[in-house]
Design an enzyme around this catalytic site. Structure first.
Site, short mmCIF file in Angstrom:
data_model
loop_
_atom_site.label_atom_id
_atom_site.label_comp_id
_atom_site.label_asym_id
_atom_site.label_seq_id
_atom_site.Cartn_x
_atom_site.Cartn_y
_atom_site.Cartn_z
N CYS A 34 -3.81 -17.97 24.34
CA CYS A 34 -5.03 -18.78 24.37
C CYS A 34 -5.25 -19.46 23.02
O CYS A 34 -5.26 -18.82 21.97
CB CYS A 34 -6.22 -17.93 24.83
SG CYS A 34 -7.64 -17.86 23.74
N CYS A 85 -7.97 -18.30 20.80
CA CYS A 85 -7.71 -16.99 20.19
C CYS A 85 -6.81 -17.19 18.96
O CYS A 85 -7.02 -16.57 17.92
CB CYS A 85 -7.03 -16.06 21.17
SG CYS A 85 -7.99 -15.82 22.67
N ARG A 101 4.78 1.47 -9.81
CA ARG A 101 4.86 0.18 -10.51
C ARG A 101 6.30 -0.16 -10.93
O ARG A 101 7.15 -0.36 -10.11
CB ARG A 101 3.89 0.16 -11.71
CG ARG A 101 2.46 0.57 -11.30
CD ARG A 101 1.40 0.22 -12.30
NE ARG A 101 1.18 -1.21 -12.33
CZ ARG A 101 1.06 -1.92 -13.44
NH1 ARG A 101 1.18 -1.34 -14.61
NH2 ARG A 101 0.87 -3.22 -13.38
N HIS A 107 8.36 -7.70 5.27
CA HIS A 107 7.03 -8.30 5.19
C HIS A 107 7.07 -9.65 4.50
O HIS A 107 6.44 -10.61 4.93
CB HIS A 107 6.08 -7.39 4.39
CG HIS A 107 5.63 -6.20 5.15
ND1 HIS A 107 5.63 -4.94 4.62
CD2 HIS A 107 5.16 -6.08 6.41
CE1 HIS A 107 5.17 -4.08 5.53
NE2 HIS A 107 4.89 -4.75 6.62
N TRP A 142 0.93 -16.83 -5.72
CA TRP A 142 -0.29 -16.11 -6.06
C TRP A 142 -1.01 -15.62 -4.81
O TRP A 142 -1.40 -14.46 -4.71
CB TRP A 142 -1.21 -17.03 -6.88
CG TRP A 142 -2.64 -16.62 -6.90
CD1 TRP A 142 -3.19 -15.60 -7.64
CD2 TRP A 142 -3.71 -17.17 -6.12
NE1 TRP A 142 -4.54 -15.51 -7.37
CE2 TRP A 142 -4.88 -16.44 -6.43
CE3 TRP A 142 -3.79 -18.21 -5.18
CZ2 TRP A 142 -6.11 -16.73 -5.85
CZ3 TRP A 142 -5.01 -18.50 -4.60
CH2 TRP A 142 -6.16 -17.76 -4.94
N VAL A 164 -0.38 -9.26 -0.10
CA VAL A 164 0.29 -7.96 -0.24
C VAL A 164 -0.67 -6.96 -0.90
O VAL A 164 -0.81 -5.83 -0.45
CB VAL A 164 1.60 -8.10 -1.04
CG1 VAL A 164 2.24 -6.73 -1.27
CG2 VAL A 164 2.57 -9.02 -0.31
P1 FAD Z 1 2.02 -5.61 -8.54
O1 FAD Z 1 1.45 -5.97 -7.22
O2 FAD Z 1 3.47 -5.30 -8.59
O3 FAD Z 1 1.69 -6.80 -9.54
C1 FAD Z 1 2.28 -6.86 -10.83
C2 FAD Z 1 1.32 -7.56 -11.75
O4 FAD Z 1 1.14 -8.90 -11.32
C3 FAD Z 1 -0.08 -6.96 -11.74
O5 FAD Z 1 -0.17 -5.91 -12.65
C4 FAD Z 1 -0.94 -8.15 -12.14
O6 FAD Z 1 -0.93 -8.29 -13.55
C5 FAD Z 1 -0.21 -9.32 -11.55
N1 FAD Z 1 -0.76 -9.73 -10.26
C6 FAD Z 1 -1.37 -8.98 -9.30
N2 FAD Z 1 -1.72 -9.75 -8.25
C7 FAD Z 1 -1.32 -11.01 -8.55
C8 FAD Z 1 -1.41 -12.25 -7.86
N3 FAD Z 1 -1.99 -12.36 -6.67
N4 FAD Z 1 -0.90 -13.33 -8.47
C9 FAD Z 1 -0.31 -13.26 -9.69
N5 FAD Z 1 -0.21 -12.11 -10.38
C10 FAD Z 1 -0.71 -11.00 -9.83
N6 FAD Z 1 5.02 -2.39 -1.54
C11 FAD Z 1 4.74 -1.78 -0.37
O7 FAD Z 1 4.36 -0.61 -0.38
N7 FAD Z 1 4.84 -2.46 0.82
C12 FAD Z 1 5.26 -3.76 0.87
O8 FAD Z 1 5.37 -4.35 1.93
C13 FAD Z 1 5.58 -4.42 -0.36
N8 FAD Z 1 6.05 -5.69 -0.37
C14 FAD Z 1 6.48 -6.25 -1.55
C15 FAD Z 1 7.07 -7.51 -1.54
C16 FAD Z 1 7.57 -8.07 -2.71
C17 FAD Z 1 8.22 -9.43 -2.69
C18 FAD Z 1 7.48 -7.34 -3.94
C19 FAD Z 1 8.03 -7.92 -5.21
C20 FAD Z 1 6.88 -6.09 -3.95
C21 FAD Z 1 6.39 -5.53 -2.77
N9 FAD Z 1 5.82 -4.25 -2.74
C22 FAD Z 1 5.46 -3.67 -1.56
C23 FAD Z 1 5.52 -3.57 -4.00
C24 FAD Z 1 4.07 -3.82 -4.39
O9 FAD Z 1 3.68 -5.16 -4.10
C25 FAD Z 1 3.85 -3.64 -5.89
O10 FAD Z 1 4.77 -4.43 -6.58
C26 FAD Z 1 4.01 -2.22 -6.35
O11 FAD Z 1 3.20 -1.36 -5.57
C27 FAD Z 1 3.59 -2.09 -7.83
O12 FAD Z 1 2.25 -2.49 -7.96
P2 FAD Z 1 1.55 -2.90 -9.30
O13 FAD Z 1 0.29 -2.14 -9.41
O14 FAD Z 1 2.49 -2.74 -10.43
O15 FAD Z 1 1.17 -4.44 -9.14
#
Ligand code: FAD
Length: 508
Positions: A42, A45, A369, A416, A439, A445
């Site tokens: 739909c 939807c 991290r 994902h 971004w 994510v």
């Molecule tokens: P991160 O999310 O790794 O971010 C690193 C740094 O980037 C942050 O400390 C901040 O300074 C900066 N940042 C944060 N948000 C943004 C933004 N929107 N724009 C720009 N800079 C930003 N983990 C899972 O469990 N499941 C998943 O499906 C998954 N998918 C992922 C896909 C990709 C491509 C990548 C690279 C990682 C994925 N991860 C996933 C891992 C997860 O996203 C984090 O990288 C991980 O948990 C470490 O988190 P972090 O706290 O270091 O911050």
């Protein structure tokens, strides 16, 4: 099957209802439930689904009190569910009280979140046990509050009767310990006078003994209050260990803790990411051929073009790249690639430091991290570099997409990310939109992972950049909803990830 074919997936923070789980999810649920009955074919939807997803993101903190679900009535297997609830048009949205009997009360609603609050407030007995009181509080209640509530902070939101902010923030803090939020109406004269409140809405922190202070925010709005309150000392997501000082963090990892500025990018993280990617992650492949070879070439090529590193590192990347692009065979073994890499790394004016030294990407535990944080940071930096030096808007993002798809060790993440890229990468038609695309996908994510096991409690997943990093990035629409000021976000990203702001502390 419905989960695959429908408009929603498990990562949307929406419960996917099926014939099998409908009873366990809806009947006798301790949370009130909102259910969207839809048909995947739909058009309305499909058009509505981003709104519903946005609503789910918007009120994900409210889950224990009120949760969202959806069921695809076009799926043969769900026919009975939709028949039971007498759904005839799509989409239909119904509200199920906590402890619902197998009958229902349904009401489609316009401003979903406010209607949810209205319904919750008039819920009656038995009240969803996780839901805090939503009615306005009074001087009398506040006076005895700390005698009956074991919390550190009481936030009072002063507002007029028509405002929903107080109730929204109350639920936004539902899953956080050590804090309670109550709304106070502007007509509650004794409290208004006592605290000298002149602005509505405004938020005050109230302490035992009657001390109080105004909560300072850039904009008097829900998103700003919730963000600030979730970060007060001692306030933590329930079930998560409380934040500890960096002194204590030192003992959790075998590495010495490196103090760092949370608001900056570190070259040590970028070099560590390159080391891990080139020497460890790619090493999981014995040979590159077909798409993997194309992907490797594209990745090394964007690194050679855009990595804003120290000359010794960029020399290595450029040399590696010109060698790689000259390879005309249809396969290259990892051994050959590694040999070339290590050869280059030996020469006097080119190297890639061996080993990792995480700084801004340090985690409070070894499994938090680090590398994935480095991968995000690396590609944000590369999109920003390409913004001033590149010409093909999708070049960096395509390289990232295929690197993640072919090589990124977290296979679930790769799946994902591939889905997101397949859905929207084509919309990137300019260099600045490439920066913004990454971004916004990263925030998707972050949203999905907020509160997940992989979240480092010391570094909670937030919608980034938070107001204390870029206040101008945030705005509030006329209807009170939070929104991003994309012009400001872009400006912020171009500065934050720019090469001249990258810190070189802790480099070998
Ligand atoms: P991160 O999310 O790794 O971010 C690193 C740094 O980037 C942050 O400390 C901040 O300074 C900066 N940042 C944060 N948000 C943004 C933004 N929107 N724009 C720009 N800079 C930003 N983990 C899972 O469990 N499941 C998943 O499906 C998954 N998918 C992922 C896909 C990709 C491509 C990548 C690279 C990682 C994925 N991860 C996933 C891992 C997860 O996203 C984090 O990288 C991980 O948990 C470490 O988190 P972090 O706290 O270091 O911050």
């Amino acid at each position: 099957p419905s989960a695959e074919a429908g408009l929603y997936t498990a990562s949307d923070q929406i419960v996917l209802l099926t014939q099998e789980n409908v009873v366990s999810v809806l009947i006798n649920s301790t949370a009130a439930m909102i259910v969207e009955f839809y048909a995947s074919w739909c058009g309305h939807c499909v058009a509505f689904s981003p709104t519903y997803k946005a609503l789910a993101r918007d009120i994900k903190e409210w889950k224990p009190a009120v949760d969202l679900a959806a069921v695809d009535c076009a799926d043969q297997e769900n026919r009975e569910v939709c028949k039971t609830y007498k759904v005839r048009g799509y989409p239909t949205i119904k509200f199920f009280h906590a402890y619902s009997k197998p009958d229902y009360e349904g009401l489609p609603f316009r401003d979903l979140r406010h209607k949810i609050l209205d319904k919750l407030e008039t819920h009656g007995e038995p009240w969803p046990p996780a839901c805090p009181p939503l009615e306005p509080t009074s001087q009398m209640e506040v006076d005895v509050f700390f005698e009956t509530n074991d919390v550190k902070h009481l936030a009072l939101i002063f507002e007029d009767a028509t405002s929903y902010v107080g109730r929204e923030v109350t639920l936004d803090l539902l899953q956080f310990d050590s804090i309670a939020v109550r709304r106070v109406l502007n007509t509650e004269e004794s409290l208004v006078t006592k605290l000298g409140v002149t602005e509505f809405p405004s938020c005050y922190l109230y302490y035992p003994g009657g001390n109080f202070t105004r909560l300072r925010v850039d904009i008097e709005a829900r998103a700003f209050y919730s963000y600030a309150l979730q970060r007060l000392p001692g306030v933590v997501r329930s079930g998560k260990p409380p934040p500890v000082s960096t002194e204590l963090l030192k003992n959790n990892t075998e590495d010495p803790w490196r103090p760092f500025d949370k608001f900056r990018v570190y070259m040590a993280d970028l070099e560590s990411t390159l080391h891990y990617s080139l020497r460890v992650e790619l090493g999981a492949q014995s040979v590159f051929q077909g798409r993997a070879l194309t992907s490797l070439k594209a990745y090394i090529s964007v690194l050679a073009k855009y990595f804003p590193g120290r000359p010794i590192v960029t020399n290595l990347l450029k040399d590696l790249n010109s060698w790689l692009q000259k390879q005309t065979g249809d396969r290259i073994s990892y051994e050959t690639f590694k040999e070339k890499l290590e050869n280059d790394a030996q020469s006097p004016n080119s190297t890639l430091p061996d080993g990792v030294r995480w700084v801004g990407c340090q985690g409070s535990q070894p499994h938090f991290r680090r590398y994935p944080c480095g991968v995000w940071t690396l590609f944000h930096v590369l999109t920003v570099q390409a913004n001033s030096k590149g010409s093909d808007p999708q070049e960096v993002l395509r390289a990232m997409r295929s690197y993640v798809h072919n090589f990124f060790g977290c296979r679930e993440c790769a799946g994902h990310f591939e889905n997101m890229a397949a859905e929207t990468l084509e919309q990137v038609t300019s260099l600045p939109t490439a920066v913004l695309w990454l971004w916004s996908r990263h925030n998707v994510v972050n949203n999905r992972l907020a509160g997940a096991l992989s979240e480092d409690p010391q570094f909670p997943k937030i919608q980034w950049p938070p107001p204390d990093m870029c206040s101008a990035c945030h705005a509030v629409k006329d209807n009170g909803e939070h929104t991003w000021n994309l012009t400001e976000v872009l400006k912020f990203l171009l500065t934050y990830f720019s090469s001249d702001r990258i810190l070189t502390d802790y480099l070998e």
